[in-house]
Design a protein around this motif. Structure first.
Motif, PDB file in Angstrom:
ATOM      1  N   ASP A 199      -7.465   0.050   6.359  1.00 53.57           N
ATOM      2  CA  ASP A 199      -5.976   0.937   6.167  1.00 53.57           C
ATOM      3  C   ASP A 199      -5.995   0.889   8.000  1.00 53.57           C
ATOM      4  N   VAL A 200      -6.340   1.006   8.906  1.00 50.65           N
ATOM      5  CA  VAL A 200      -6.201   1.593   9.677  1.00 50.65           C
ATOM      6  C   VAL A 200      -5.501   0.610  11.012  1.00 50.65           C
TER       7      VAL A 200
ATOM      8  N   ARG B 170      -3.667  -1.814   8.766  1.00 48.12           N
ATOM      9  CA  ARG B 170      -1.827  -1.748   8.194  1.00 48.12           C
ATOM     10  C   ARG B 170      -1.749  -0.488   9.132  1.00 48.12           C
ATOM     11  N   GLU B 171      -2.013   0.928   9.354  1.00 41.56           N
ATOM     12  CA  GLU B 171      -0.968   1.318   9.362  1.00 41.56           C
ATOM     13  C   GLU B 171      -0.438   1.068  11.023  1.00 41.56           C
TER      14      GLU B 171
ATOM     15  N   VAL C  32       1.950  -1.773  10.965  1.00 40.53           N
ATOM     16  CA  VAL C  32       3.514  -0.978  10.370  1.00 40.53           C
ATOM     17  C   VAL C  32       4.076  -0.291  11.188  1.00 40.53           C
ATOM     18  N   GLU C  33       3.798   0.766  12.148  1.00 43.58           N
ATOM     19  CA  GLU C  33       4.239   1.379  13.474  1.00 43.58           C
ATOM     20  C   GLU C  33       5.743   2.188  12.236  1.00 43.58           C
ATOM     21  N   ASN C  34       5.765   2.958  11.203  1.00 35.86           N
ATOM     22  CA  ASN C  34       6.595   3.256  10.687  1.00 35.86           C
ATOM     23  C   ASN C  34       8.070   1.692  10.149  1.00 35.86           C
TER      24      ASN C  34
ATOM     25  N   LYS D  30       6.274  -2.378   6.126  1.00 36.28           N
ATOM     26  CA  LYS D  30       5.364  -1.966   5.058  1.00 36.28           C
ATOM     27  C   LYS D  30       5.194  -2.860   4.201  1.00 36.28           C
TER      28      LYS D  30
ATOM     29  N   ASN E  92       1.822  -4.860   2.221  1.00 34.57           N
ATOM     30  CA  ASN E  92       1.905  -3.572   0.674  1.00 34.57           C
ATOM     31  C   ASN E  92       1.096  -5.067  -0.109  1.00 34.57           C
TER      32      ASN E  92
ATOM     33  N   ASP F   7      -6.580  -3.545   1.453  1.00 34.98           N
ATOM     34  CA  ASP F   7      -6.754  -3.402   2.530  1.00 34.98           C
ATOM     35  C   ASP F   7      -8.231  -4.245   2.762  1.00 34.98           C
TER      36      ASP F   7
END
Length: 599
Positions: free
Chosen positions: A43-44, A46-47, A50-52, A57, A61, A65
């Motif tokens: 999960d970390v 992925r974030e 992605v960076e918003n 994203k 998806n 994870d």
């Protein structure tokens, strides 16, 4: 160039990355991001990716994870590595480099990617179980906790594959099959001019260059000679070989050299025999390594002679010299413009007082510090015999100098050969018949001339001084240590006696060694000396000065040699200490000057 960065798990995402946003994000990631990703859960990760970014994203998806966490780097994906290697094999006519990115400590579960991975020496039972589970190792709990190896059954595909390939490679143990003809050394007559000596003052560097010219014309080994120089060929006098041998250039000479109208012009040729690499010691060492291992790789017994500023050898490319030893390279390393005080006027940048000391750290490197042309001839001929006829896995380091002095003759090379090669022989006995005391002066390289001048001064003081040429303290030390080891392991057998002790057996008096290198070099044989032994050397930084001033500064000139000899005699009670005081005053030595080793 082929880069293997990401594993196969990314392939499906990259295939759907029509706008290149994921690839762009990958290229923006810095090394710190890569390391952080390798220790983070899915999960970390992925974030971080992605960076918003909505497009990223949506792409990410499609994976869970756990799937994100399990994606490997290219260096841990055997399919990617195989594909890269296969593609590299398809390239023709040019070299291909494969860059592979991996994770430090991969497989250590809690340790991979962390700064402490290299310090991990032991795994707990829990960590071993986690590792086995992560790598799907089919062992029981007890076997895993005991760190047993997993061995597939003999009829398994894995073992069948390994056995088949081992058989194709010739067996289970690596071997080095060498198919290269033995190359006998030239006869002694080839070196006749060096045994005759020269009344004209020449340096040992000039003698080596002349020797190369002679050997390159030899019908037996001439075509195998490979002179190598990184730069400043004229500094070493190699320009004398330009016209007859040429400098190798695969495209020949495509310009008119600035010295084209001179007697010895710079000449490049497709069949040139000299390798000049420009100002690049590593490139020249690579050429030396290639030529020195050609006997094993290509079955061609090329004999490289690599000439360089001695301080730019071990000090700059010591690792590569070590690699030469490890790869059983053959050939001659020639440390030119050697000596802390002999290369005058260039300061600490060029003045070498330690290469002979460092040379002793390479076990199969034979290092010598010859003073005369005939010593060089004996060493080079023996080196060719041992390396190319006897096929010994050794190579040589010779220090050569740019100081000119007459080269003496030797009537019978066979009489001094054993001493030259073993490291020590008596060069000149004192002519005093009724001397008050006896001393022995050891010298090597150019500094042997200082010992000879000290011999003359001591004769005026009615002290007989024999002068010895110490061609290799390292050979003396290694031989003595080998004898000690053998005696220790064979306590009831007849003890072996080191050469230095046999050579000096029956020699009375005191001993003084003078060297253009650090005192540690001649001091290495101190345990086996038969009498009082004083060492003079060039510990400290170099200076820009003339030779006489440099040698007085480092206390290795004739005056300091004579005083050291007299002091040793006074310590043994053979003369009075007052005579040493008188000699200090008469020779103009400042007893309170700064110690060069402390400055």
């Amino acid at each position: 160039m082929i880069k293997v960065i990401w594993g196969s798990g990314w392939d499906s995402l990259l295939a759907r990355d029509h706008r290149g946003v994921l690839q762009k994000r990958m290229e923006e990631a810095v090394d710190g991001d890569y390391q952080y990703l390798s220790v983070s859960p899915g999960d970390v990760q992925r974030e971080l990716w992605v960076e918003n970014n909505p497009e990223l994203k949506a792409l990410m998806n499609t994976l869970t994870d756990e799937e994100v966490r399990l994606i490997k780097r290219g260096g841990q994906d055997h399919k990617k590595i195989n594909a890269a290697y296969h593609k590299a094999l398809q390239a023709k006519g040019r070299p291909t480099v494969i860059l592979i990115k991996s994770v430090k400590g991969y497989g250590l579960v809690k340790g991979q990617g962390r700064n402490t991975a290299h310090q991990k020496k032991q795994l707990s039972s829990e960590e071993r179980l986690e590792l086995a589970q992560a790598c799907n190792i089919p062992l029981g709990t007890t076997a895993i906790e005991a760190a047993e190896f997993y061995r597939p059954t003999d009829d398994s595909p894995e073992m069948q594959y390994l056995k088949a390939h081992r058989e194709n490679l010739g067996g289970y143990l690596p071997t080095r099959d060498v198919y290269c003809e033995a190359l006998p050394p030239p006869p002694l007559s080839t070196f006749a001019e060096f045994f005759k000596g020269s009344e004209r003052s020449v340096s040992t560097t000039m003698a080596v260059v002349r020797m190369l010219s002679v050997l390159m014309k030899d019908p037996g080994i001439g075509r195998y000679m490979v002179p190598i120089v990184p730069d400043e060929a004229r500094t070493f006098g190699l320009d004398g070989l330009f016209r007859e041998a040429g400098i190798y250039s695969p495209e020949g000479q495509r310009y008119t050299p600035v010295d084209g109208g001179s007697l010895l012009p710079y000449r490049e040729a497709e069949d040139g025999q000299i390798l000049q690499e420009g100002i690049c010691e590593t490139g020249a060492m690579a050429s030396f390594l290639a030529a020195g291992t050609a006997y094993a790789v290509h079955g061609v017994p090329t004999i490289p002679f690599y000439m360089f500023y001695s301080i730019f050898g071990f000090q700059r490319v010591g690792d590569m010299i070590g690699a030469c030893g490890d790869m059983m390279c053959r050939g001659f390393l020639l440390g030119g413009t050697a000596g802390r005080t002999t290369l005058n006027g260039e300061g600490l940048q060029h003045q070498d007082g330690h290469s002979q000391v460092v040379a002793n750290t390479v076990p199969n490197l034979k290092s010598y510090d010859p003073a005369f042309a005939y010593e060089l001839a004996i060493i080079v001929r023996e080196g060719i015999r041992r390396m190319y006829q006897e096929q010994e896995h050794i190579f040589y380091y010779l220090t050569i100098y740019n100081e000119n002095y007459p080269m003496p003759a030797v009537e019978s090379p066979e009489q001094v050969e054993a001493g030259v090669l073993s490291g020590l022989y008596c060069y000149r006995r004192s002519e005093l018949e009724q001397a008050e005391a006896k001393v022995h002066l050891f010298g090597s390289g150019s500094v042997l001339q200082q010992a000879l001048q000290a011999q003359a001064y001591l004769a005026e003081c009615n002290i007989a001084a024999d002068v010895w040429s110490a061609t290799s303290y390292n050979e003396l030390y290694r031989d003595a240590m080998a004898c000690e080891r053998w005696n220790r392991l064979h306590p009831t057998a007849e003890p072996r006696v080191p050469y230095v002790q046999r050579c000096l057996d029956g020699e009375d008096g005191v001993f003084v060694a003078v060297s253009d290198y650090m005192k540690a070099l001649p001091n290495s044989i101190a345990p086996w000396m038969p009498g009082r032994y004083i060492v003079l050397g060039t510990d400290g930084y170099g200076l820009s000065e003339a030779r006489p001033e440099l040698r007085a500064y480092f206390e290795i000139d004739p005056a300091h040699i004579a005083v050291a000899a007299m002091y040793a005699l006074a310590q043994d009670g053979q003369i009075k200490f007052e005579r040493v005081e008188e000699a200090l005053a008469r020779l103009g030595i400042d007893a309170n000057k700064i110690d060069p080793a402390q400055q």
